[in-house]
Scaffold this active site. Structure first.
Site: not given
Length: 230
Positions: A10, A52, A83-85, A196-198
């Site tokens: 994710m 989501q 993932t943060n979200t 956000c991990t990206e």
């Protein structure tokens, strides 16, 4: 060494960063031929992302809780959600496992406090910027959390899903993020949380006038610390 369980996918772009960072840190700590003991359950992001958008967070939680159970059954001694979200459903995941769930906000808050940055700018998906599930955990540590204005939030969110999650790195988008960071600095931010991990794929320390708190790197570091018994 304890076995780390990763819930990934994710997106898999940032999950690959977790795998790289964790193994690099174990090698640095233990020696050139050492690597982490870990399991990864990589979910199909499509159904999660649709949930989501639809606001069906309980459906997304079921997918991730199932992944966590499978990791524990496979021998994982902790669970790391990459993932943060989706930390919005952290409590539902922790409820179905008996091993520790390593929350992404905790090492991030600690790093901010360690550098004396008690007012932080927060960049992430619209869900994490606008909802309270991560911000409240940061605020509980004493941090003041600033988010971009609505137009900036829309741009930050769009770049994450349309570009970073599919491996697109654009100089134009980097400049958008730099402008957002400058605006947060002008409002008093002392550091920027890449929530956000990206985002760390796009924004590196040399791209920011403020110190960066990359949640991916900090979360990976916490996983290594757990695995090595720090």
């Amino acid at each position: 060494m304890r076995t780390i369980g990763l819930i990934g996918g994710m997106s898999w772009e940032s999950s690959a960063e977790y795998y790289r960072l964790i193994n690099q840190q174990v090698r640095d700590r233990l020696g050139p031929l050492r690597s982490a003991k870990l399991l990864m359950y990589s979910v199909d992001f499509g159904p999660v992302e649709q949930a989501q958008r639809d606001g069906r967070w309980d459906d997304a939680a079921l997918i991730l809780a199932d992944a966590a159970r499978r990791l524990e059954a496979g021998g994982a001694e902790c669970v790391v959600l990459c993932t943060n979200t989706m930390h919005k459903v952290a409590e539902q995941i922790q409820a179905v496992i008996s091993v520790p769930f390593l929350h992404i906000a905790d090492p991030t808050a600690q790093a901010a406090m360690d550098m004396g940055a008690m007012t932080v700018g927060f960049l992430g998906t619209a869900f994490t910027m606008e909802q309270d599930f991560l911000k409240d955990r940061l605020k509980a540590k004493g941090l003041t959390v600033l988010i971009p204005d609505v137009t900036e939030r829309q741009a930050v969110h769009r770049i994450i899903y349309d570009e970073l999650c599919v491996g697109v790195i654009s100089e134009a988008s980097r400049q958008v993020y730099q402008q957002v960071i400058q605006a947060l600095a002008a409002r008093g931010a002392q550091a920027i949380i890449l929530g956000c991990t990206e985002i760390g794929l796009l924004i590196k320390p040399e791209h920011s006038e403020l110190p960066l708190l990359d949640t991916t790197a900090l979360h990976a570091q916490a996983a290594v610390a757990f695995a090595l018994g720090d």
